[in-house]
Structures are given as C-alpha cells and as structure tokens.
Design an enzyme around this catalytic site. Structure first.
Site, PDB file in Angstrom:
ATOM      1  N   ASN A   1      -6.785  -7.601  -8.688  1.00 60.15           N
ATOM      2  CA  ASN A   1      -7.345  -7.782  -7.347  1.00 60.15           C
ATOM      3  C   ASN A   1      -6.469  -8.769  -6.605  1.00 60.15           C
ATOM      4  OD1 ASN A   1      -9.086  -9.648  -5.442  1.00 60.15           O
ATOM      5  ND2 ASN A   1     -10.145  -7.698  -5.508  1.00 60.15           N
TER       6      ASN A   1
ATOM      7  N   VAL B   1      -9.597  -3.347  -4.678  1.00 58.92           N
ATOM      8  CA  VAL B   1     -10.197  -4.186  -3.645  1.00 58.92           C
ATOM      9  C   VAL B   1     -11.694  -4.198  -3.885  1.00 58.92           C
ATOM     10  CG1 VAL B   1     -10.378  -4.654  -1.172  1.00 58.92           C
ATOM     11  CG2 VAL B   1      -8.388  -3.420  -2.055  1.00 58.92           C
ATOM     12  N   GLU B   2     -12.333  -5.336  -3.645  1.00 61.33           N
ATOM     13  CA  GLU B   2     -13.760  -5.449  -3.925  1.00 61.33           C
ATOM     14  C   GLU B   2     -14.607  -4.498  -3.094  1.00 61.33           C
ATOM     15  OE1 GLU B   2     -12.630  -9.210  -1.486  1.00 61.33           O
ATOM     16  OE2 GLU B   2     -11.702  -7.828  -2.921  1.00 61.33           O
ATOM     17  N   SER B   3     -14.037  -3.938  -2.036  1.00 57.15           N
ATOM     18  CA  SER B   3     -14.762  -2.972  -1.209  1.00 57.15           C
ATOM     19  C   SER B   3     -15.053  -1.680  -1.953  1.00 57.15           C
ATOM     20  CB  SER B   3     -13.934  -2.660   0.041  1.00 57.15           C
ATOM     21  OG  SER B   3     -12.655  -2.165  -0.333  1.00 57.15           O
TER      22      SER B   3
END
Length: 648
Positions: free
Chosen positions: A296, A322-324
C-alpha cells in the site's frame, strides 16, 4: 407501488431532525454530490433538517466546496464521526471551533461498522487503534472539548487488549451507482469504486432507515444483469437521477473508461523525474520493496515509489493496492487518488480493510508529518490543522513492514546533488523531528514490541525504530551529522555505527533494482578459490526477505560446492547485510545443512559492530558458532589456523 424515482429535493425532504446520515465516497471519487447539494439547499432555505449526525469513512470532496463541505453549516450538524477530515475543511472548522461534537476514528473501522451494524451486531471489536489517539486511554478519538461521550471502549478478551467501537444506528444512507432499474437494483459499471455502498445500504435498511441512491441512468426493471447488481432493489427506497456535472467519476475526471475497468491501457513510456528530494526519498524507500509483495502506498510523497518502480522496470514484481478497494494495476494520484488503471480487481472498501487488518500487506509506505524520539508518527492533527487519520492506522499498524517517508525539514527546504554528494542549499523552516508529536497516529513502541520493522526515510538520512527509540542508521553522502542533522532535531537519536545511503540513489542513472530485489547478482557474489579451497560469499548489502531468498543462496552454493568436488572452507562478508527476522530459522537450517555436507567451517566478518552483535546473538540462539570477525583478513587468518574439522 409508489415509484422509487424521485427528485433530489423530494428525497431530501424525507430526512428528519436528529437523523444519522451515512455518506459514501473516497477522497474525490464516488460521493453523491447531487444529494449533498440538495441537502444544503434545503437547510439554507428552511433551516431544516437540523442536528444531524454524519457518519463517513474516507474524506469526501475536493477540499473546498464539493462533497461533505456542503454540510459545513452551523445547526445542520450536531455530531460527526469521520475517518478523514482534510477533504471537508468547512466541517472541520466547525469541529475546531467546538461547534459540533466530533470524532476521528480509523477509516477501516467505520467501513467495518457499516457491515457489523447490517448484521445486527452492537459494534466492532478490533485491535486497530490501540496505543494511538483513538485508544480511550489517549483521548478515544475525540476531536474537541465539547465532545465528551466515549464511543470507544478498552476491553479484555482472553487476556488480550481489544477496542470495542460502538456508534449506533443509521437512519439515512446516501449511496451511489451507475444504473438503477425502476425497482432500485443498482449497478456500478461506470463507477471507479464500489466502496461500502452495499454494507451502508444494509445497515440503514436493517435500522429501519431510508436508502437514497444517486445514479446517472435509469433502466426498466428486470433489464439489468443480476451479477452486475451491486445493491439489490430491496434495500433502496429512493432513486435520484443526477445531472452529469454532479455525477463526475472523480473530482478531476468526468469519465475515464479505464478507471471503470472497461479496457487496459498501454503502459506509459518511462520518463525519468528530476533528482530532487522527493525522488531521493522514493528511491531509498524502493530498496525496501519486497519482491512479489502486496503493498500500500499512501497519498502524496509515497506515490513517488510507484514512479521509481516504473522507472526501474520492476512494477511487474509488485502488487500495489489502495484502501479504496483497488488491487493491482497502477494507482492514480491527485484528484483521481483511490482509482487505478489495469487493475486485477476492485473489491468493497470494508473487505479491503479486512485483508489489511489481518496482516495481508507485506509493506506500507506512508507519509509522515511529525516524528518523535520514541518513533511515534503524527499525520492526523498538527500545526492547527485537523487532517484525520483516514486508513493510516489500519495500514501502519498491520502491515508487516512500514516505511515512513518525509523531507527532513519542511517549508522552504532546498537541496542539490553534485557529483554524487547531497548538499543542503537552504534549510526548511519547519522541524519534523519533535520531542513529542502532537498526536500519536502510529505508536513506535507498540510496533517494536510486536516485532515490526519500521524505517523513517528522508532525503539526507534514514532512521529505524530499535530498542530504546529512534536510531540513525544511514546518512547521505555529503551530509555531516553534526552540521546537517542534529541541529535540526529537537532530540538526539540513538547513534551507533552509521552507514552510508546507497550511492546509486544520488546518481541520475538507473539503480538496477531488479537485480537487487531478486538477488540476480548472486552468481557474482559467490566465488571459489581452488588453490586455497575457499568459497567466498560476498553478501554485502544483501537483504534476505523471504524463503525464496534463502533458497536462492542455497541453490547457488550447492552448485559451487558440487563443482569443487570436495569440502570447502567458507568466508562470508556480512557488511550492510540484512535479514528478515522471520527468516533466521531457515537461514540457520541452511548453515547446518552445508556444514554437514559441504563446508569444513564457516568464518564471517562485518565492519559494523551492531551487525556483528546482532548476527552473533541470532546464531547463538540457534546453536551455531556465533563469532563474527571485524575484517576479512581476520576471518581468513582464523580459517587458515584451523584444521579440516570444526566451524569458526
């Protein structure tokens, strides 16, 4: 049956005073702009609804007028529980002015709370947030003095500390999709992200609330492919058809089919960025990239690591996430951050955080606003600014390796690279290495106690969290510790033997990182002197990260020994050698195997006293002769004094 298709104003009229509103979106992507505009319009015209509670995971908006900034009016909000605040400064000003109750919780926790509320659970249990400002012992995530209620509890389960997050029910959800049929089935084929839309809709419906969906197209019922439906119509109460200008794919892009995964785009040509402080930092951080690792990269300076990986042609060895919810491909930056192109998959936000929290990340590279002597890092509140933690706590606390990146000082720093030497032309006015950070977003001691490797990379030096605090481990060529480092820190770091940052970082030429990461140079590192019957292993600068690295050493050494046709003596250079502590046992087993089958003895040397002590301790614990010499000549001399049996 009443039609679910209504205007934005008709949908907003259903919201009552005191309701709890959950809003979808990630930074500049996927927020329901048309609904937020209509809510603001109703409040400014009528003074209602009032005293809402806002429940939002990620930041949502452009940082000025769009997104959640529409709700930045006194009286409209009573309480806000949010993961990130920087994208909604108008709401942030209400919090800083003590005019609303305000909490900052980890973004991943909020996403998971939607799912747990949907399942009828009273809240979420997690270790995420322990020993940070979210921990009730250190503030419980409360933003201002007017916020007094505890929504985070410290609990003990089977003798271990956990945090229990309890927020309550959701009355209204703003979700977003691409196409809705007349029954309310929602697809997201033109959206860049799916986020937590499904979990939010379930949580709201099971709280007897209202789910309002913003879409850009309407289809007849039964015409949508069922496998493309991301939110079923049974969860949706109102459908609002948004005008194109209020349904942009991101704040920076009206629509990019590559963000929606319609096709893969050709790889961009490699363009070398100038060798400034940001590239220097990104290059040094790139040395920590784990081959075949899941990574990340945070927003801002960490994005430069992806550019370096592209320039060094090693992107194919990494999986960026990505944390999305984006997995694989090339993450976007700026106003498109959170999206990506050529992805392997896009999953829901809460599922991504489940993966992160469970230890799925091999490495995280994150920005750093402040750092202190204990190795604590602050990114959430500093200099009068309320930024919020976002997903930083979930990511930094659970990744196997964490690399923080920042310029050494801020506000006006100017540097130059001349002849491979770094020069500070003008020092920044802002100090980043403070006696104590304003807010603990990452706890250095907690990370050390759990055995997590943590590095702090700047343009002029590198620190590592060791026993006792922050240790200076590398300095850039041309940098003087007493002149360029210590006077600009509010504390003195631990200083033992300090190495030099790799000189390749300060050259305009490519660094040949692929060979570095994959140990492709191993054949050149292993040589056999037949006259003296000595195998020389030059492990200088090598990093043994995973079991495959140990196996690569094993294979090349066995090839050389079989070619020699007899047992050999071995001399190993361990200068600047590093090994993942999880690999010590595998490495020791390799030593034992070769001593049994091929080696007469092993002698080792390293100029670093710290490394000699560390290796000696590791070998002793694994019943291997621990002595490591200081110089090669000493190791070879000792080898010559021994007979054909035994180990040195």
């Amino acid at each position: 049956m009443r039609s679910k298709i209504v205007t934005a104003d008709e949908a907003i009229a259903l919201i009552r005073d005191g309701d709890t509103l959950a809003s979808t979106g990630f930074v500049g992507t996927g927020f329901a702009e048309a609904l937020l505009v209509a809510l603001e319009r109703r409040f400014l015209a009528t003074g209602a609804p009032r005293n809402l509670t806002l429940f939002a995971g990620a930041g949502q908006g452009d940082g000025h007028e769009m997104g959640l900034n529409h709700l930045g009016h006194e009286g409209l909000l009573r309480r806000v529980v949010a993961g990130h605040w920087a994208r909604m400064p108008k709401v942030g000003n209400l919090a800083l002015g003590n005019r609303i109750q305000a909490y900052n919780l980890p973004q991943g926790i909020i996403c998971q709370l939607f799912r747990d509320l949907a399942g009828g659970k009273p809240g979420t249990f997690s270790k995420v947030g322990l020993h940070t400002f979210v921990d009730p012992r250190y503030g419980g995530g409360r933003v201002n003095a007017g916020t007094t209620k505890d929504i985070v509890q410290l609990v003990e389960v089977d003798g271990e500390e956990w945090l229990f997050y309890k927020v309550g029910r959701v009355n209204v959800a703003f979700i977003r999709g691409s196409t809705a049929d007349t029954f309310g089935n929602i697809t997201m084929e033109r959206e860049a992200l799916t986020l937590s839309n499904l979990a939010m809709a379930m949580a709201t419906k099971n709280s007897n609330g209202i789910v309002i969906a913003q879409v850009e197209r309407i289809a007849e019922r039964g015409s949508l492919p069922p496998r493309q439906v991301k939110v079923p119509g049974i969860l949706v109460d109102c459908i609002v058809l948004a005008p194109p200008e209020q349904h942009r794919q991101t704040v920076a892009t009206a629509y990019n089919p590559a963000y929606a995964g319609e096709f893969r785009v050709p790889q961009a040509s490699v363009v070398s960025a100038p060798l400034d402080e940001r590239k220097i930092i990104a290059r040094r951080a790139a040395f920590e990239l784990p081959p075949n690792g899941i990574i990340n990269l945070g927003i801002g300076m960490p994005e430069g690591v992806a550019a370096v990986a592209h320039e060094e042609r090693i992107s194919h060895l990494l999986t960026l996430t990505v944390e999305s919810g984006v997995i694989g491909g090339i993450p976007s930056s700026g106003g498109d951050f959170g999206t990506g192109i050529n992805m392997d998959a896009v999953i829901d936000e809460n599922q991504q955080f489940d993966f992160y929290d469970g230890g799925g990340l091999d490495m995280a590279c994150l920005g750093m606003a402040e750092c202190d002597a204990a190795g604590n890092v602050n990114v959430s509140r500093f200099g009068g600014r309320l930024t919020g933690a976002g997903g930083f706590i979930n990511i930094s606390q659970n990744a196997r390796l964490v690399v923080f990146v920042s310029t050494f000082t801020g506000a006006g720093l100017e540097i130059a690279v001349e002849g491979g030497q770094l020069r500070i032309l003008r020092e920044g006015r802002q100090r980043k290495f403070r006696v104590q950070v304003e807010q603990v977003t990452f706890n250095g001691q907690y990370a050390y106690d759990r055995g997590k490797p943590v590095y702090y990379v700047t343009e002029r030096c590198v620190f590592r969290r060791v026993r006792g605090g922050l240790a200076l481990i590398e300095v850039a060529p041309g940098i003087d510790i007493d002149r360029d480092i210590l006077p600009h820190m509010e504390f003195r770091p631990i200083i033992g033997e300090v190495g030099v940052m790799d000189p390749r970082i300060f050259s305009a030429d490519p660094m040949n990182l692929e060979a570095e990461l994959l140990n492709l140079s191993l054949p050149e590192r292993v040589s056999y002197d037949a006259e003296r019957n000595i195998l020389f292993l030059n492990f200088e600068g090598m990093y043994v990260r995973v079991a495959e690295d140990v196996q690569a050493i094993w294979t090349i050494c066995e090839q050389r020994c079989r070619a020699a046709g007899r047992r050999v003596g071995v001399v190993i250079n361990y200068d600047r050698f590093r090994i993942n502590e999880e690999m010590y046992d595998a490495y020791a087993e390799m030593d034992r195997y070769f001593l049994e089958h091929y080696f007469t003895r092993i002698t080792r040397y390293a100029t670093s006293a710290f490394l000699r002590a560390k290796l000696g301790e590791a070998f002793t614990q694994r019943d291997i002769a621990p002595h490591v010499f200081e110089r090669r000549e000493e190791a070879q001399a000792f080898l010559a004094t021994l007979g054909q049996d035994g180990e040195g």
